[in-house]
Design a protein around this motif. Structure first.
Motif, PDB file in Angstrom:
ATOM      1  N   VAL A  24       4.004   9.404   3.136  1.00 36.78           N
ATOM      2  CA  VAL A  24       2.846   8.699   3.666  1.00 36.78           C
ATOM      3  C   VAL A  24       3.123   8.320   5.110  1.00 36.78           C
ATOM      4  N   VAL A  25       2.055   8.036   5.854  1.00 33.56           N
ATOM      5  CA  VAL A  25       2.174   7.494   7.191  1.00 33.56           C
ATOM      6  C   VAL A  25       1.662   6.060   7.154  1.00 33.56           C
ATOM      7  N   VAL A  26       2.427   5.156   7.767  1.00 34.00           N
ATOM      8  CA  VAL A  26       2.026   3.761   7.934  1.00 34.00           C
ATOM      9  C   VAL A  26       1.820   3.579   9.431  1.00 34.00           C
ATOM     10  N   MET A  27       0.602   3.275   9.849  1.00 34.00           N
ATOM     11  CA  MET A  27       0.299   3.339  11.281  1.00 34.00           C
ATOM     12  C   MET A  27      -0.591   2.189  11.731  1.00 34.00           C
ATOM     13  N   GLY A  28      -0.320   1.709  12.944  1.00 37.67           N
ATOM     14  CA  GLY A  28      -1.111   0.642  13.508  1.00 37.67           C
ATOM     15  C   GLY A  28      -0.357  -0.088  14.614  1.00 37.67           C
ATOM     16  N   ASP A  29      -0.960  -1.144  15.146  1.00 32.88           N
ATOM     17  CA  ASP A  29      -0.274  -1.936  16.168  1.00 32.88           C
ATOM     18  C   ASP A  29       0.657  -2.937  15.494  1.00 32.88           C
ATOM     19  N   LYS A  30       1.672  -3.397  16.233  1.00 32.27           N
ATOM     20  CA  LYS A  30       2.711  -4.250  15.645  1.00 32.27           C
ATOM     21  C   LYS A  30       2.164  -5.479  14.947  1.00 32.27           C
ATOM     22  N   SER A  88      -3.190  -0.348  23.449  1.00 31.79           N
ATOM     23  CA  SER A  88      -2.264   0.548  24.134  1.00 31.79           C
ATOM     24  C   SER A  88      -2.255   1.925  23.488  1.00 31.79           C
ATOM     25  N   ALA A  89      -2.003   2.957  24.305  1.00 31.16           N
ATOM     26  CA  ALA A  89      -1.911   4.330  23.797  1.00 31.16           C
ATOM     27  C   ALA A  89      -0.467   4.737  23.511  1.00 31.16           C
ATOM     28  N   ASP A  90       0.487   3.847  23.753  1.00 28.65           N
ATOM     29  CA  ASP A  90       1.912   4.166  23.571  1.00 28.65           C
ATOM     30  C   ASP A  90       2.400   3.695  22.210  1.00 28.65           C
ATOM     31  N   ALA A  91       3.273   4.497  21.611  1.00 29.28           N
ATOM     32  CA  ALA A  91       3.766   4.173  20.273  1.00 29.28           C
ATOM     33  C   ALA A  91       5.149   4.775  20.060  1.00 29.28           C
ATOM     34  N   THR A  92       5.757   4.409  18.950  1.00 21.77           N
ATOM     35  CA  THR A  92       7.015   5.006  18.491  1.00 21.77           C
ATOM     36  C   THR A  92       6.823   5.462  17.058  1.00 21.77           C
ATOM     37  N   VAL A  93       7.257   6.681  16.773  1.00 22.73           N
ATOM     38  CA  VAL A  93       7.194   7.224  15.418  1.00 22.73           C
ATOM     39  C   VAL A  93       8.591   7.203  14.821  1.00 22.73           C
ATOM     40  N   VAL A  94       8.722   6.663  13.621  1.00 23.07           N
ATOM     41  CA  VAL A  94      10.011   6.597  12.935  1.00 23.07           C
ATOM     42  C   VAL A  94       9.861   7.193  11.540  1.00 23.07           C
ATOM     43  N   LEU A 126       0.804  -1.220   0.000  1.00 25.33           N
ATOM     44  CA  LEU A 126       0.000   0.000   0.000  1.00 25.33           C
ATOM     45  C   LEU A 126       0.841   1.276   0.000  1.00 25.33           C
ATOM     46  N   VAL A 127       2.145   1.145   0.215  1.00 23.20           N
ATOM     47  CA  VAL A 127       3.035   2.308   0.134  1.00 23.20           C
ATOM     48  C   VAL A 127       3.272   2.601  -1.348  1.00 23.20           C
ATOM     49  N   PRO A 128       2.923   3.793  -1.821  1.00 25.36           N
ATOM     50  CA  PRO A 128       3.090   4.111  -3.244  1.00 25.36           C
ATOM     51  C   PRO A 128       4.527   3.886  -3.711  1.00 25.36           C
ATOM     52  N   LYS A 129       4.682   3.369  -4.902  1.00 22.21           N
ATOM     53  CA  LYS A 129       6.014   3.067  -5.424  1.00 22.21           C
ATOM     54  C   LYS A 129       6.889   4.305  -5.521  1.00 22.21           C
ATOM     55  N   ASP A 130       6.273   5.457  -5.752  1.00 19.98           N
ATOM     56  CA  ASP A 130       7.039   6.692  -5.903  1.00 19.98           C
ATOM     57  C   ASP A 130       7.308   7.399  -4.579  1.00 19.98           C
ATOM     58  N   SER A 131       6.795   6.864  -3.481  1.00 22.84           N
ATOM     59  CA  SER A 131       7.006   7.506  -2.184  1.00 22.84           C
ATOM     60  C   SER A 131       8.445   7.316  -1.720  1.00 22.84           C
ATOM     61  N   ARG A 132       9.054   8.399  -1.247  1.00 17.44           N
ATOM     62  CA  ARG A 132      10.428   8.352  -0.740  1.00 17.44           C
ATOM     63  C   ARG A 132      10.525   8.782   0.722  1.00 17.44           C
ATOM     64  N   GLN A 133       9.375   8.974   1.364  1.00 13.33           N
ATOM     65  CA  GLN A 133       9.346   9.290   2.795  1.00 13.33           C
ATOM     66  C   GLN A 133       8.187   8.537   3.432  1.00 13.33           C
ATOM     67  N   VAL A 134       8.481   7.815   4.499  1.00 15.38           N
ATOM     68  CA  VAL A 134       7.453   7.101   5.242  1.00 15.38           C
ATOM     69  C   VAL A 134       7.577   7.446   6.721  1.00 15.38           C
ATOM     70  N   VAL A 135       6.484   7.898   7.307  1.00 17.19           N
ATOM     71  CA  VAL A 135       6.395   8.073   8.757  1.00 17.19           C
ATOM     72  C   VAL A 135       5.699   6.822   9.286  1.00 17.19           C
ATOM     73  N   ALA A 136       6.438   5.981   9.977  1.00 14.64           N
ATOM     74  CA  ALA A 136       5.872   4.745  10.524  1.00 14.64           C
ATOM     75  C   ALA A 136       5.506   4.958  11.985  1.00 14.64           C
ATOM     76  N   VAL A 137       4.272   4.591  12.336  1.00 20.89           N
ATOM     77  CA  VAL A 137       3.809   4.685  13.724  1.00 20.89           C
ATOM     78  C   VAL A 137       3.607   3.262  14.226  1.00 20.89           C
ATOM     79  N   TYR A 138       4.497   2.826  15.107  1.00 16.46           N
ATOM     80  CA  TYR A 138       4.463   1.472  15.644  1.00 16.46           C
ATOM     81  C   TYR A 138       3.836   1.515  17.041  1.00 16.46           C
TER      82      TYR A 138
END
Length: 249
Positions: free
Chosen positions: A238-244, A86-92, A68-80
């Motif tokens: 894009v942002v990729v976000m969810g639980d592990k 849980s309300a706790d996460a890490t953003v990378v 689902l990450v676009p092929k042309d995307s060169r920046q991803v904000v991942a929210v793990y």
């Protein structure tokens, strides 16, 4: 803004006042159109190990969401997220150089107070799991970026209501709209909900107050400033976000 257009910075502090109530209500109650990305956030060692195994993939993200990450995307904000409830996460922040993804920076973060959901509903207090584009930003404070960052709308209408607890007053000093149930190319606090009000909306990356949110993802002020300077529309972030567990599915 990217080289294709003029950068938008609305400095009139009252211009979007009529949008405030709907938008701020949505920030606590909506979620996303897309794929999962949840987890307790891979630590530096885990992130490096995953990248070493296959640098062409976002670490700890399974095939379902990689696609689902676009092929042309060169920046991803991942929210793990730390867990589904849980309300706790890490953003990378990951940036793509050639065919390889590189870990740029990471921050401790929070998501919805009740965790995550793949079927977000208004006021469910869970953040949407998915892959969403990032196209618009704004806030009470001036844009910290002076280059090619996301279009930024500055307005006092972003300010949190003063009947909220004082620790929440600066939540929306900086915000980045997550493109879930919203119209791209509009200010983050535009209340339009293309999929209907029941699906929520107003899901943002915004400043952290030290605990869970209504549905948004929050991170420290230095993190928001860094993202606002780093994210480039030409890189199709894009942002990729969810639980592990969902993220790895």
């Amino acid at each position: 803004m990217g080289s294709g257009g003029a950068r938008r910075t609305a400095v009139a502090m009252a211009a979007l006042g009529s949008l405030t109530a709907a938008a701020l209500a949505g920030c606590g109650s909506s979620a996303g159109d897309g794929a999962d990305a949840r987890g307790s956030g891979p630590g530096d060692k885990a992130g490096r190990a995953s990248a070493t195994a296959d640098p062409t993939r976002i670490p700890d993200v399974g095939d379902r969401y990689q696609r689902l990450v676009p092929k042309d995307s060169r920046q991803v904000v991942a929210v793990y997220g730390d867990g589904p409830d849980s309300a706790d996460a890490t953003v990378v922040l990951y940036t793509k150089q050639g065919s390889a993804w590189h870990r740029d920076r990471s921050w401790a973060a929070h998501n919805g107070t009740k965790g995550w959901t793949a079927d977000h509903r208004e006021n469910d207090k869970r953040s949407p799991v998915g892959v969403f584009t990032l196209t618009d930003a704004g806030g009470v404070l001036p844009d910290p970026d002076t280059g090619k960052g996301l279009p930024y709308t500055r307005s006092a209408s972003f300010a949190a209501p003063r009947w909220w607890e004082k620790s929440y007053w600066h939540d929306f000093d900086y915000v980045i709209a997550i493109d879930y149930n919203r119209v791209k190319g509009t200010p983050p606090n535009d209340p339009t909900r293309p999929r209907g009000a029941s699906k929520g909306g107003g899901i943002w990356l915004h400043m952290d107050h030290g605990s869970g949110t209504s549905a948004c993802v929050s991170l420290p002020k230095p993190g928001m400033e860094y993202l606002l300077r780093a994210l480039d529309p030409d890189a199709q972030p894009v942002v990729v976000m969810g639980d592990k567990a969902r993220l790895k599915a």
